[in-house]
Design a protein around this motif. Structure first.
Motif, PDB file in Angstrom:
ATOM      1  N   UNK A  36       0.841  -1.195   0.000  1.00  0.00           N
ATOM      2  CA  UNK A  36       0.000   0.000   0.000  1.00  0.00           C
ATOM      3  C   UNK A  36       0.879   1.249   0.000  1.00  0.00           C
ATOM      4  N   UNK A  37       0.499   2.214  -0.827  1.00  0.00           N
ATOM      5  CA  UNK A  37       1.152   3.513  -0.829  1.00  0.00           C
ATOM      6  C   UNK A  37       0.126   4.528  -0.340  1.00  0.00           C
ATOM      7  N   UNK A  38       0.531   5.345   0.612  1.00  0.00           N
ATOM      8  CA  UNK A  38      -0.330   6.390   1.153  1.00  0.00           C
ATOM      9  C   UNK A  38       0.240   7.721   0.684  1.00  0.00           C
ATOM     10  N   UNK A  48       5.348   3.844   1.807  1.00  0.00           N
ATOM     11  CA  UNK A  48       4.889   2.517   1.412  1.00  0.00           C
ATOM     12  C   UNK A  48       5.102   1.553   2.562  1.00  0.00           C
ATOM     13  N   UNK A  49       4.104   0.710   2.815  1.00  0.00           N
ATOM     14  CA  UNK A  49       4.247  -0.398   3.754  1.00  0.00           C
ATOM     15  C   UNK A  49       3.197  -1.442   3.408  1.00  0.00           C
ATOM     16  N   UNK A  50       3.260  -2.623   4.001  1.00  0.00           N
ATOM     17  CA  UNK A  50       2.336  -3.702   3.607  1.00  0.00           C
ATOM     18  C   UNK A  50       0.855  -3.365   3.784  1.00  0.00           C
ATOM     19  N   UNK A  51       0.489  -2.595   4.801  1.00  0.00           N
ATOM     20  CA  UNK A  51      -0.923  -2.300   5.053  1.00  0.00           C
ATOM     21  C   UNK A  51      -1.290  -0.836   4.875  1.00  0.00           C
ATOM     22  N   UNK A  52      -0.333   0.055   4.875  1.00  0.00           N
ATOM     23  CA  UNK A  52      -0.585   1.487   4.782  1.00  0.00           C
ATOM     24  C   UNK A  52      -0.791   2.156   6.128  1.00  0.00           C
ATOM     25  N   UNK A  53      -0.969   1.373   7.175  1.00  0.00           N
ATOM     26  CA  UNK A  53      -1.267   1.936   8.489  1.00  0.00           C
ATOM     27  C   UNK A  53      -0.084   2.716   9.055  1.00  0.00           C
ATOM     28  N   UNK A  67      -4.519  15.253   4.059  1.00  0.00           N
ATOM     29  CA  UNK A  67      -5.590  14.549   3.351  1.00  0.00           C
ATOM     30  C   UNK A  67      -4.934  13.371   2.639  1.00  0.00           C
ATOM     31  N   UNK A  68      -5.155  12.177   3.175  1.00  0.00           N
ATOM     32  CA  UNK A  68      -4.443  10.999   2.712  1.00  0.00           C
ATOM     33  C   UNK A  68      -5.302  10.146   1.789  1.00  0.00           C
ATOM     34  N   UNK A  69      -4.628   9.508   0.828  1.00  0.00           N
ATOM     35  CA  UNK A  69      -5.284   8.607  -0.099  1.00  0.00           C
ATOM     36  C   UNK A  69      -4.387   7.390  -0.256  1.00  0.00           C
ATOM     37  N   UNK A  70      -4.991   6.205  -0.243  1.00  0.00           N
ATOM     38  CA  UNK A  70      -4.234   4.960  -0.294  1.00  0.00           C
ATOM     39  C   UNK A  70      -4.509   4.212  -1.593  1.00  0.00           C
ATOM     40  N   UNK A  71      -3.434   3.688  -2.166  1.00  0.00           N
ATOM     41  CA  UNK A  71      -3.507   2.908  -3.401  1.00  0.00           C
ATOM     42  C   UNK A  71      -2.714   1.624  -3.190  1.00  0.00           C
TER      43      UNK A  71
END
Length: 90
Positions: A36-38, A48-53, A67-71
């Motif tokens: 996941x990229x936030x 970037x990390x495995x879950x985005x958390x 204002x975050x967006x995850x892909x």
């Protein structure tokens, strides 16, 4: 600092523009596919990390009003509930 209201659609659009106009070339490789990229839709800063958390927490700690967006890197959707996720990158 005054907060500017952005709709969910505007946040998504801005984050996707950052992704398509520079971030994608740097992150879409075999080591990152499926991670996941936030993206901070205001600054273009990302992580970037495995879950985005973890990345989301770091970006929010840096800027609580971010204002975050995850892909999901290399896929057309971040998550799927009972459907299929199609790869967009190899």
């Amino acid at each position: 600092m005054q907060s500017i209201f952005w709709s969910v659609e505007e946040v998504a659009l801005r984050a996707k523009q950052f992704y398509e106009n520079g971030i994608r070339q740097n992150v879409e490789h075999s080591d990152n596919i499926g991670k996941m990229i936030v993206i901070d839709a205001e600054t273009g800063e990302y992580g970037i990390d495995p879950t985005g958390v973890e990345t989301a927490l770091k970006l929010k700690q840096k800027n609580p009003n971010a204002r975050l967006f995850t892909i999901r890197i290399g896929y057309d959707v971040a998550v799927s509930f009972g459907g299929a996720m199609e790869r967009t990158a190899e």
